[in-house]
Structure formats: structure tokens, C-alpha cells
Design a protein around this motif. Structure first.
Motif, PDB file in Angstrom:
ATOM      1  N   ALA A   1     -32.789 -83.261   9.956  1.00 18.38           N
ATOM      2  CA  ALA A   1     -32.288 -82.033   9.378  1.00 18.38           C
ATOM      3  C   ALA A   1     -30.872 -82.295   9.032  1.00 18.38           C
ATOM      4  O   ALA A   1     -30.390 -82.994   9.199  1.00 18.38           O
ATOM      5  CB  ALA A   1     -32.278 -80.974  10.364  1.00 18.38           C
ATOM      6  N   TRP A   2     -30.391 -81.196   7.926  1.00 18.57           N
ATOM      7  CA  TRP A   2     -29.000 -81.179   7.672  1.00 18.57           C
ATOM      8  C   TRP A   2     -28.467 -79.909   7.456  1.00 18.57           C
ATOM      9  O   TRP A   2     -29.092 -78.841   7.303  1.00 18.57           O
ATOM     10  CB  TRP A   2     -28.892 -81.908   6.455  1.00 18.57           C
ATOM     11  CG  TRP A   2     -29.442 -81.571   5.252  1.00 18.57           C
ATOM     12  CD1 TRP A   2     -30.703 -82.013   4.797  1.00 18.57           C
ATOM     13  CD2 TRP A   2     -29.120 -80.642   4.189  1.00 18.57           C
ATOM     14  NE1 TRP A   2     -31.018 -81.362   3.558  1.00 18.57           N
ATOM     15  CE2 TRP A   2     -30.080 -80.530   3.255  1.00 18.57           C
ATOM     16  CE3 TRP A   2     -28.096 -80.027   4.284  1.00 18.57           C
ATOM     17  CZ2 TRP A   2     -29.867 -79.847   2.233  1.00 18.57           C
ATOM     18  CZ3 TRP A   2     -27.671 -79.014   2.830  1.00 18.57           C
ATOM     19  CH2 TRP A   2     -28.928 -79.024   1.843  1.00 18.57           C
ATOM     20  N   PHE A   3     -27.032 -79.900   7.612  1.00 19.70           N
ATOM     21  CA  PHE A   3     -26.468 -78.377   7.627  1.00 19.70           C
ATOM     22  C   PHE A   3     -25.139 -78.716   6.867  1.00 19.70           C
ATOM     23  O   PHE A   3     -24.362 -79.384   6.890  1.00 19.70           O
ATOM     24  CB  PHE A   3     -25.993 -77.776   8.817  1.00 19.70           C
ATOM     25  CG  PHE A   3     -27.105 -77.515   9.816  1.00 19.70           C
ATOM     26  CD1 PHE A   3     -27.848 -76.385  10.040  1.00 19.70           C
ATOM     27  CD2 PHE A   3     -27.496 -78.795  10.803  1.00 19.70           C
ATOM     28  CE1 PHE A   3     -28.661 -76.379  10.958  1.00 19.70           C
ATOM     29  CE2 PHE A   3     -28.531 -78.646  11.494  1.00 19.70           C
ATOM     30  CZ  PHE A   3     -29.102 -77.459  11.861  1.00 19.70           C
ATOM     31  N   GLU A   4     -25.034 -77.939   5.498  1.00 19.90           N
ATOM     32  CA  GLU A   4     -23.675 -77.845   4.907  1.00 19.90           C
ATOM     33  C   GLU A   4     -23.085 -76.872   5.178  1.00 19.90           C
ATOM     34  O   GLU A   4     -23.516 -75.575   5.392  1.00 19.90           O
ATOM     35  CB  GLU A   4     -24.108 -77.947   3.395  1.00 19.90           C
ATOM     36  CG  GLU A   4     -22.532 -78.169   2.760  1.00 19.90           C
ATOM     37  CD  GLU A   4     -22.649 -78.401   1.128  1.00 19.90           C
ATOM     38  OE1 GLU A   4     -21.982 -78.916   0.758  1.00 19.90           O
ATOM     39  OE2 GLU A   4     -23.561 -77.638   0.319  1.00 19.90           O
ATOM     40  N   CYS A   5     -21.622 -77.170   5.659  1.00 18.00           N
ATOM     41  CA  CYS A   5     -21.036 -76.034   6.394  1.00 18.00           C
ATOM     42  C   CYS A   5     -19.511 -75.947   5.614  1.00 18.00           C
ATOM     43  O   CYS A   5     -18.864 -77.024   5.301  1.00 18.00           O
ATOM     44  CB  CYS A   5     -20.543 -76.636   7.758  1.00 18.00           C
ATOM     45  SG  CYS A   5     -22.167 -76.943   8.938  1.00 18.00           S
ATOM     46  N   HIS A   6     -19.195 -74.539   5.806  1.00 18.03           N
ATOM     47  CA  HIS A   6     -17.622 -74.357   5.262  1.00 18.03           C
ATOM     48  C   HIS A   6     -16.827 -74.595   6.611  1.00 18.03           C
ATOM     49  O   HIS A   6     -17.276 -74.060   7.618  1.00 18.03           O
ATOM     50  CB  HIS A   6     -17.320 -73.011   4.868  1.00 18.03           C
ATOM     51  CG  HIS A   6     -16.140 -72.476   4.619  1.00 18.03           C
ATOM     52  ND1 HIS A   6     -15.647 -71.976   5.509  1.00 18.03           N
ATOM     53  CD2 HIS A   6     -15.382 -72.831   3.482  1.00 18.03           C
ATOM     54  CE1 HIS A   6     -14.505 -71.511   5.118  1.00 18.03           C
ATOM     55  NE2 HIS A   6     -13.918 -72.045   3.895  1.00 18.03           N
ATOM     56  N   ASN A   7     -16.025 -75.419   6.424  1.00 16.81           N
ATOM     57  CA  ASN A   7     -14.818 -75.524   7.615  1.00 16.81           C
ATOM     58  C   ASN A   7     -14.057 -74.440   7.975  1.00 16.81           C
ATOM     59  O   ASN A   7     -13.016 -73.947   7.669  1.00 16.81           O
ATOM     60  CB  ASN A   7     -14.034 -76.605   7.289  1.00 16.81           C
ATOM     61  CG  ASN A   7     -13.357 -77.362   8.310  1.00 16.81           C
ATOM     62  OD1 ASN A   7     -13.465 -76.886   9.527  1.00 16.81           O
ATOM     63  ND2 ASN A   7     -12.466 -78.387   8.068  1.00 16.81           N
ATOM     64  N   ARG A   8     -14.794 -73.616   8.761  1.00 14.10           N
ATOM     65  CA  ARG A   8     -14.519 -72.151   9.176  1.00 14.10           C
ATOM     66  C   ARG A   8     -13.308 -72.080  10.137  1.00 14.10           C
ATOM     67  O   ARG A   8     -12.223 -71.455   9.861  1.00 14.10           O
ATOM     68  CB  ARG A   8     -15.546 -71.427   9.939  1.00 14.10           C
ATOM     69  CG  ARG A   8     -15.268 -70.026  10.030  1.00 14.10           C
ATOM     70  CD  ARG A   8     -16.604 -69.330  10.674  1.00 14.10           C
ATOM     71  NE  ARG A   8     -16.152 -68.181  11.449  1.00 14.10           N
ATOM     72  CZ  ARG A   8     -16.584 -66.820  11.002  1.00 14.10           C
ATOM     73  NH1 ARG A   8     -17.779 -66.886  10.160  1.00 14.10           N
ATOM     74  NH2 ARG A   8     -16.326 -65.811  11.481  1.00 14.10           N
ATOM     75  N   SER A   9     -13.135 -72.818  11.203  1.00 16.15           N
ATOM     76  CA  SER A   9     -12.070 -73.034  11.944  1.00 16.15           C
ATOM     77  C   SER A   9     -12.112 -74.035  13.094  1.00 16.15           C
ATOM     78  O   SER A   9     -13.061 -74.806  13.048  1.00 16.15           O
ATOM     79  CB  SER A   9     -11.886 -71.768  12.927  1.00 16.15           C
ATOM     80  OG  SER A   9     -13.527 -71.677  13.600  1.00 16.15           O
ATOM     81  N   ARG A  10     -10.985 -74.460  13.480  1.00 25.48           N
ATOM     82  CA  ARG A  10     -10.786 -75.818  14.319  1.00 25.48           C
ATOM     83  C   ARG A  10      -9.865 -75.401  15.358  1.00 25.48           C
ATOM     84  O   ARG A  10      -8.871 -74.593  15.331  1.00 25.48           O
ATOM     85  CB  ARG A  10     -10.054 -76.842  13.351  1.00 25.48           C
ATOM     86  CG  ARG A  10     -10.962 -76.951  12.397  1.00 25.48           C
ATOM     87  CD  ARG A  10     -10.091 -77.840  11.064  1.00 25.48           C
ATOM     88  NE  ARG A  10      -9.192 -76.793  10.535  1.00 25.48           N
ATOM     89  CZ  ARG A  10      -9.662 -75.971   9.643  1.00 25.48           C
ATOM     90  NH1 ARG A  10     -10.980 -75.594   9.509  1.00 25.48           N
ATOM     91  NH2 ARG A  10      -8.655 -75.278   9.105  1.00 25.48           N
TER      92      ARG A  10
ATOM     93  N   CYS B   1     -28.984 -75.159   4.473  1.00 26.46           N
ATOM     94  CA  CYS B   1     -29.591 -76.515   5.380  1.00 26.46           C
ATOM     95  C   CYS B   1     -31.204 -76.729   5.114  1.00 26.46           C
ATOM     96  O   CYS B   1     -31.721 -75.986   4.193  1.00 26.46           O
ATOM     97  CB  CYS B   1     -29.606 -75.915   6.898  1.00 26.46           C
ATOM     98  SG  CYS B   1     -30.359 -74.625   7.221  1.00 26.46           S
ATOM     99  N   ASP B   2     -31.618 -77.556   5.679  1.00 24.91           N
ATOM    100  CA  ASP B   2     -32.995 -77.818   5.503  1.00 24.91           C
ATOM    101  C   ASP B   2     -33.411 -78.687   6.525  1.00 24.91           C
ATOM    102  O   ASP B   2     -32.567 -79.492   7.511  1.00 24.91           O
ATOM    103  CB  ASP B   2     -33.090 -78.993   4.238  1.00 24.91           C
ATOM    104  CG  ASP B   2     -34.606 -78.879   3.720  1.00 24.91           C
ATOM    105  OD1 ASP B   2     -35.462 -78.015   4.150  1.00 24.91           O
ATOM    106  OD2 ASP B   2     -34.919 -79.563   2.776  1.00 24.91           O
ATOM    107  N   VAL B   3     -34.830 -78.860   6.962  1.00 29.50           N
ATOM    108  CA  VAL B   3     -35.356 -79.654   7.820  1.00 29.50           C
ATOM    109  C   VAL B   3     -36.555 -80.364   7.486  1.00 29.50           C
ATOM    110  O   VAL B   3     -37.136 -79.830   6.407  1.00 29.50           O
ATOM    111  CB  VAL B   3     -35.730 -78.448   9.139  1.00 29.50           C
ATOM    112  CG1 VAL B   3     -36.707 -77.514   8.659  1.00 29.50           C
ATOM    113  CG2 VAL B   3     -36.103 -79.329  10.436  1.00 29.50           C
ATOM    114  N   SER B   4     -36.850 -81.373   8.083  1.00 25.15           N
ATOM    115  CA  SER B   4     -37.927 -82.362   7.791  1.00 25.15           C
ATOM    116  C   SER B   4     -38.977 -82.320   8.930  1.00 25.15           C
ATOM    117  O   SER B   4     -38.168 -82.099  10.155  1.00 25.15           O
ATOM    118  CB  SER B   4     -37.623 -83.530   7.051  1.00 25.15           C
ATOM    119  OG  SER B   4     -37.116 -84.337   8.024  1.00 25.15           O
TER     120      SER B   4
END
Length: 166
Positions: free
Chosen positions: A123-132, A148-151
Motif C-alpha cells: 500500500a502507499w499513502f501520499e501525504c501533505h506534511n500537516r504537522s510535526r 492512497c492505494d492498496v494491493s
């Protein structure tokens, strides 16, 4: 019912003992990817990944404050979290070791924002870097998932200091 304390429990947590205790929690293995200022790519192995929220869709991971890659991940607007498949232990090792080009020989496609999605991941997730959040010797990154997507592959699992596929 009687309550007794564990004979092995320590009043002060020893770092090695703490690490040994943490190793009893099985985790998935990820490679977090992003882009460097020179438009080349950066990727690191991380097992500190977790879901946070469904609405909005949030996930988290952490990185040591001593990591050379910390300024890049802190400053970039996006990153991709790649959940490795059971047959990708070699990739986990490749992205965990220092190297001038961790992407050498690695197949990938580009996400909507142009970041590497490793081929064959579970699987993969593209993320906006929201907070740290700096905490202890790490920084916790919270990412808002934009896509995102999953296999249908089994994930790579790390437990007791080794990959379960080994």
C-alpha cells in the motif's frame, strides 16, 4: 486477587531493556519518500507508522532528531509512505543504510505530486506534511492523506529485531 510486581521490572528504564521490550511489538515496515532540493529523491526506512484519524484521513510516523534527512522531511510539503510487501526485506535494508543513491536499481512510479511510489508495495499513502511534534529524541510527523492505494499483498513484518519473512 493478589497483585505483585514483576521481578524483572526496573525502577529506571534502561535503554537496551526498553528497546528489547519494544521489539516484542510486531510492526509493518515502510519506506518514506520525498524530493530533495536538487530534484533527486530521498527515501528512508521507518517502522514507526500508525493511523491517527479517518476524518480527516491522518497518519503518523517518526524520525530521529539526529537524522540527516530531518531538515528535508520537515521542510517539504509532501511525502509518500510506502508499506513494504512481505518479499521486500531487501528494500527495507537498502533504504535503512547510508548511501549516496538509495534508489539505485529500485523501480518506482511518481505520485500526483511527483514523489516516488515504490513498485510492488502492499500500500502507499501520499501525504501533505500537516504537522510535526518534537518529542524526546524523535520528531512525530502527522500527514494528511491526499491519495492512497492498496494491493493484495501480504505486508513485511518486523518483530524481535528481524523480518518475519527471514
Amino acid at each position: 486477587m493478589s497483585i505483585t510486581s514483576s521481578p524483572k521490572a526496573a525502577a529506571v528504564v534502561d535503554a537496551r531493556h526498553f528497546r528489547d521490550a519494544l521489539s516484542q511489538f510486531a510492526t509493518g515496515v515502510t519506506v518514506i519518500t520525498t524530493r530533495l532540493p536538487d530534484d533527486s529523491f530521498l527515501g528512508i526506512t521507518a517502522s514507526s507508522f500508525n493511523s491517527v484519524s479517518l476524518n480527516p484521513p491522518l497518519v503518523l510516523w517518526s524520525l530521529a532528531q539526529s537524522a540527516n534527512s530531518l531538515p528535508v522531511f520537515t521542510g517539504n510539503s509532501h511525502y509518500v509512505i510506502n508499506i513494504l510487501a512481505a518479499d521486500q526485506a531487501a528494500l527495507a535494508n537498502q533504504f535503512a543504510r547510508p548511501s549516496k543513491n538509495r534508489f539505485e536499481g529500485v523501480e518506482f512510479t511518481l505520485s500526483p505530486t511527483g514523489l516516488p511510489i515504490l513498485s510492488g508495495v502492499a500500500a502507499w499513502f501520499e501525504c501533505h506534511n500537516r504537522s510535526r511534534y518534537p518529542e524526546g529524541d524523535h520528531v512525530i510527523f502527522v500527514g494528511e492523506v491526499e491519495c492512497c492505494d492498496v494491493s493484495p499483498q501480504e505486508p513485511l513484518i518486523f518483530h524481535g529485531g528481524r523480518f518475519l519473512s527471514e
